[in-house]
Design an enzyme around this catalytic site. Sequence first.
Site, PDB file in Angstrom:
ATOM      1  N   GLU A 144       0.860  -1.193   0.000  1.00  0.00           N
ATOM      2  CA  GLU A 144       0.000   0.000   0.000  1.00  0.00           C
ATOM      3  C   GLU A 144       0.890   1.235   0.000  1.00  0.00           C
ATOM      4  OE1 GLU A 144      -2.845  -0.066   3.164  1.00  0.00           O
ATOM      5  OE2 GLU A 144      -3.881  -1.806   2.306  1.00  0.00           O
ATOM      6  N   PRO A 145       0.310   2.392  -0.306  1.00  0.00           N
ATOM      7  CA  PRO A 145       1.147   3.607  -0.356  1.00  0.00           C
ATOM      8  C   PRO A 145       1.943   3.817   0.932  1.00  0.00           C
ATOM      9  CG  PRO A 145      -1.027   4.052  -1.271  1.00  0.00           C
ATOM     10  CD  PRO A 145      -1.077   2.650  -0.753  1.00  0.00           C
ATOM     11  N   THR A 192       1.830  -5.732  -9.614  1.00  0.00           N
ATOM     12  CA  THR A 192       2.189  -6.251 -10.940  1.00  0.00           C
ATOM     13  C   THR A 192       0.911  -6.812 -11.572  1.00  0.00           C
ATOM     14  OG1 THR A 192       4.447  -6.704 -10.264  1.00  0.00           O
ATOM     15  CG2 THR A 192       3.624  -7.963 -12.155  1.00  0.00           C
ATOM     16  N   ARG A 244      33.973  -4.512 -30.649  1.00  0.00           N
ATOM     17  CA  ARG A 244      34.386  -3.111 -30.575  1.00  0.00           C
ATOM     18  C   ARG A 244      35.917  -3.025 -30.591  1.00  0.00           C
ATOM     19  NH1 ARG A 244      33.234   2.173 -31.506  1.00  0.00           N
ATOM     20  NH2 ARG A 244      34.147   3.528 -29.911  1.00  0.00           N
ATOM     21  N   GLN A 283      29.318  -0.359 -18.784  1.00  0.00           N
ATOM     22  CA  GLN A 283      30.632   0.306 -18.803  1.00  0.00           C
ATOM     23  C   GLN A 283      31.462  -0.195 -19.986  1.00  0.00           C
ATOM     24  OE1 GLN A 283      31.129   2.671 -16.719  1.00  0.00           O
ATOM     25  NE2 GLN A 283      33.258   3.163 -17.195  1.00  0.00           N
ATOM     26  N   HIS A 343      30.367  -1.135 -22.747  1.00  0.00           N
ATOM     27  CA  HIS A 343      29.823  -0.542 -23.975  1.00  0.00           C
ATOM     28  C   HIS A 343      30.223   0.934 -24.138  1.00  0.00           C
ATOM     29  CE1 HIS A 343      27.226  -4.076 -24.052  1.00  0.00           C
ATOM     30  NE2 HIS A 343      26.724  -3.698 -25.212  1.00  0.00           N
ATOM     31  N   GLU A 384       9.433  -7.683  -3.882  1.00  0.00           N
ATOM     32  CA  GLU A 384       9.341  -8.846  -2.971  1.00  0.00           C
ATOM     33  C   GLU A 384      10.320  -8.722  -1.802  1.00  0.00           C
ATOM     34  OE1 GLU A 384       8.448 -12.675  -4.497  1.00  0.00           O
ATOM     35  OE2 GLU A 384       7.712 -11.858  -6.388  1.00  0.00           O
ATOM     36  N   SER A 396      16.686  -5.201  -0.544  1.00  0.00           N
ATOM     37  CA  SER A 396      17.920  -5.843  -0.053  1.00  0.00           C
ATOM     38  C   SER A 396      18.039  -5.687   1.458  1.00  0.00           C
ATOM     39  CB  SER A 396      19.141  -5.202  -0.717  1.00  0.00           C
ATOM     40  OG  SER A 396      19.230  -5.602  -2.055  1.00  0.00           O
TER      41      SER A 396
HETATM   42  C1  LIG Z   1       7.873  -2.717 -10.451  1.00  0.00           C
HETATM   43  C2  LIG Z   1       7.335  -3.101  -9.111  1.00  0.00           C
HETATM   44  C3  LIG Z   1       6.516  -4.209  -9.003  1.00  0.00           C
HETATM   45  C4  LIG Z   1       5.975  -4.561  -7.768  1.00  0.00           C
HETATM   46  N1  LIG Z   1       5.092  -5.605  -7.698  1.00  0.00           N
HETATM   47  C5  LIG Z   1       4.420  -5.813  -6.528  1.00  0.00           C
HETATM   48  C6  LIG Z   1       3.349  -6.766  -6.474  1.00  0.00           C
HETATM   49  O1  LIG Z   1       3.041  -7.440  -7.462  1.00  0.00           O
HETATM   50  N2  LIG Z   1       2.671  -6.892  -5.314  1.00  0.00           N
HETATM   51  C7  LIG Z   1       2.975  -6.177  -4.191  1.00  0.00           C
HETATM   52  O2  LIG Z   1       2.321  -6.348  -3.168  1.00  0.00           O
HETATM   53  N3  LIG Z   1       4.008  -5.266  -4.213  1.00  0.00           N
HETATM   54  C8  LIG Z   1       4.711  -5.068  -5.348  1.00  0.00           C
HETATM   55  N4  LIG Z   1       5.726  -4.138  -5.393  1.00  0.00           N
HETATM   56  C9  LIG Z   1       6.041  -3.388  -4.175  1.00  0.00           C
HETATM   57  C10 LIG Z   1       7.394  -3.762  -3.574  1.00  0.00           C
HETATM   58  O3  LIG Z   1       7.330  -5.032  -3.002  1.00  0.00           O
HETATM   59  C11 LIG Z   1       7.746  -2.638  -2.593  1.00  0.00           C
HETATM   60  O4  LIG Z   1       8.062  -1.498  -3.366  1.00  0.00           O
HETATM   61  C12 LIG Z   1       8.900  -3.014  -1.689  1.00  0.00           C
HETATM   62  O5  LIG Z   1       8.527  -4.034  -0.799  1.00  0.00           O
HETATM   63  C13 LIG Z   1       9.404  -1.804  -0.878  1.00  0.00           C
HETATM   64  O6  LIG Z   1       8.370  -1.092  -0.297  1.00  0.00           O
HETATM   65  P1  LIG Z   1       8.308   0.505  -0.500  1.00  0.00           P
HETATM   66  O7  LIG Z   1       8.440   0.763  -1.942  1.00  0.00           O
HETATM   67  O8  LIG Z   1       7.118   1.020   0.202  1.00  0.00           O
HETATM   68  O9  LIG Z   1       9.626   1.049   0.220  1.00  0.00           O
HETATM   69  P2  LIG Z   1       9.808   1.389   1.781  1.00  0.00           P
HETATM   70  O10 LIG Z   1       9.342   0.260   2.601  1.00  0.00           O
HETATM   71  O11 LIG Z   1       9.257   2.727   2.060  1.00  0.00           O
HETATM   72  O12 LIG Z   1      11.396   1.445   1.869  1.00  0.00           O
HETATM   73  C14 LIG Z   1      12.146   2.613   1.559  1.00  0.00           C
HETATM   74  C15 LIG Z   1      13.606   2.343   1.977  1.00  0.00           C
HETATM   75  O13 LIG Z   1      13.665   2.121   3.401  1.00  0.00           O
HETATM   76  C16 LIG Z   1      14.263   0.864   3.662  1.00  0.00           C
HETATM   77  N5  LIG Z   1      13.618   0.229   4.809  1.00  0.00           N
HETATM   78  C17 LIG Z   1      12.295   0.121   5.062  1.00  0.00           C
HETATM   79  N6  LIG Z   1      12.079  -0.554   6.202  1.00  0.00           N
HETATM   80  C18 LIG Z   1      13.311  -0.898   6.679  1.00  0.00           C
HETATM   81  C19 LIG Z   1      13.768  -1.605   7.824  1.00  0.00           C
HETATM   82  N7  LIG Z   1      12.913  -2.140   8.702  1.00  0.00           N
HETATM   83  N8  LIG Z   1      15.093  -1.755   7.992  1.00  0.00           N
HETATM   84  C20 LIG Z   1      15.974  -1.245   7.093  1.00  0.00           C
HETATM   85  N9  LIG Z   1      15.598  -0.564   5.990  1.00  0.00           N
HETATM   86  C21 LIG Z   1      14.290  -0.397   5.786  1.00  0.00           C
HETATM   87  C22 LIG Z   1      14.015   0.038   2.393  1.00  0.00           C
HETATM   88  O14 LIG Z   1      14.939  -1.032   2.285  1.00  0.00           O
HETATM   89  C23 LIG Z   1      14.180   1.097   1.320  1.00  0.00           C
HETATM   90  O15 LIG Z   1      15.559   1.273   1.073  1.00  0.00           O
HETATM   91  C24 LIG Z   1       6.306  -3.798  -6.612  1.00  0.00           C
HETATM   92  C25 LIG Z   1       7.164  -2.704  -6.722  1.00  0.00           C
HETATM   93  C26 LIG Z   1       7.661  -2.333  -7.949  1.00  0.00           C
HETATM   94  C27 LIG Z   1       8.535  -1.106  -8.038  1.00  0.00           C
END
Ligand SMILES: Cc1cc2nc3c(=O)[nH]c(=O)nc-3n(C[C@H](O)[C@H](O)[C@H](O)COP(=O)(O)OP(=O)(O)OC[C@H]3O[C@@H](n4cnc5c(N)ncnc54)[C@H](O)[C@@H]3O)c2cc1C
Length: 387
Positions: free
Chosen positions: A127-128, A158, A268, A336, A338, A363, A366
């Site tokens: 969620e957002p 997705t 190249r 790089q 390239h 999913e 890192s």
């Molecule tokens: C192309 C794409 C496809 C996707 N597909 C799906 C899907 O099919 N279904 C679905 O449900 N989701 C999906 N996602 C969502 C994806 O799983 C999330 O974007 C991801 O889990 C990270 O959540 P966030 O973007 O809210 O980042 P945030 O949770 O806000 O994280 C922001 C930063 O803070 C760090 N952070 C957050 N919490 C911690 C912690 N406890 N300790 C250390 N660092 C932390 C993160 O590692 C990151 O660097 C998709 C995302 C993208 C971009």
Amino acid sequence: MNFQPDEEQELTRRTVRDFALKEIAPRSAELDETQHFPRDIMKRLGEMGMLGVVFPAEYGGAALAYGDYVLIIEELARVDASIGLSVAAHNSLCSNHIYLAGSEDQKKRFLVPLARGEKIGAWSLTEPTAGSDASGTKSTAVKDGEHWILNGSKTFATHGSVCDVAVVFAVSDRSKGKHGISAFILEPGMKGFRPGRKENKMGCRASDTAELVMEECRVPDAHRLGAEGEGFIDALRVLDGGRIGIGALAVGIARGALDQALSYAQNRHQLGQAIANFQAVQCMLADSAVEIDAARLLVQRAAWLKDRGGEVGMASAMAKLYASETAVRVSNRALQIHGGYGYIKDYPIERIYRDAKITTIGEGTSEIQRLVISRRLLDAMPDRPRD
Ligand SMILES: Cc1cc2nc3c(=O)[nH]c(=O)nc-3n(C[C@H](O)[C@H](O)[C@H](O)COP(=O)(O)OP(=O)(O)OC[C@H]3O[C@@H](n4cnc5c(N)ncnc54)[C@H](O)[C@@H]3O)c2cc1C
């Protein structure tokens, strides 16, 4: 230990590779540019059994093993990461959740067409304001007789704007925390359920990503997936398996990048010779090959464990973490190699470099994989003080 794919696996691998090279590669640049989700390619992959790889034949699946699944995702992603991502999300998330937690009726009604590729699945946990901490889900599900009323919005799903079946999560009892989030199966056409904004992405642009919106969406109780309140716990199991698929996706992307680097370096010429003759370039190629092999072994070990019904949380987090960071490093080196030509769209490496990044985010980032791994390490210490 046997590091050699058996004859059937080799046949599967070659079939997927041939299909990817003939049917996908010629369209990859255009699909990326236009952000077009190629339903026709997904349909063909469905006919080949690639959209229900590990599910039993009675549920429309190809009844293959995770060991085969990772080869398939790898070969698709080696040519086109968008297709690899879509196939991985369809198999590992939406369909697998229904397979793991669904009733017999739900499997017959929803899993069979998903596994045959007649329908496209989305799985929407994020969620957002609830990403890495998905237990912070805000969407709500309120019981109303034999129905549930769902409200809220999901993001980054997705296949969000192209799905025929969507698994979504909503809080059904806030007092129960992680045991108060339920999963539901939604279908387009249900009143109050609609896709929201389609995202304009950096990479994997042919794999559709969109919001899902639920406004007073009335869902029959028969569409609740798994036990009431246990949707989030089931989601964690789904993600343990899903990360193996993302690891394979990353290995495929890295292999595709190395393919491009090897070919470019030999063609190249600078200073009157192929740049492949320069040791600095050779070192980049060698480092990439070693890291890809290490990533591949981690992914295959996780798949091997999964096939034997073992606990895969740690192994899949390790595989996903290392493979995804490898994909980013290898595609960076390949670009790089390239030089300036890697920075323009005439060569596939520009797209591969952009595509690779999603693997360190989707999913579980890192950072979250490192948390999963370190928590398991610390939990294994018997004398550690617990709170
Ligand atoms: C192309 C794409 C496809 C996707 N597909 C799906 C899907 O099919 N279904 C679905 O449900 N989701 C999906 N996602 C969502 C994806 O799983 C999330 O974007 C991801 O889990 C990270 O959540 P966030 O973007 O809210 O980042 P945030 O949770 O806000 O994280 C922001 C930063 O803070 C760090 N952070 C957050 N919490 C911690 C912690 N406890 N300790 C250390 N660092 C932390 C993160 O590692 C990151 O660097 C998709 C995302 C993208 C971009």
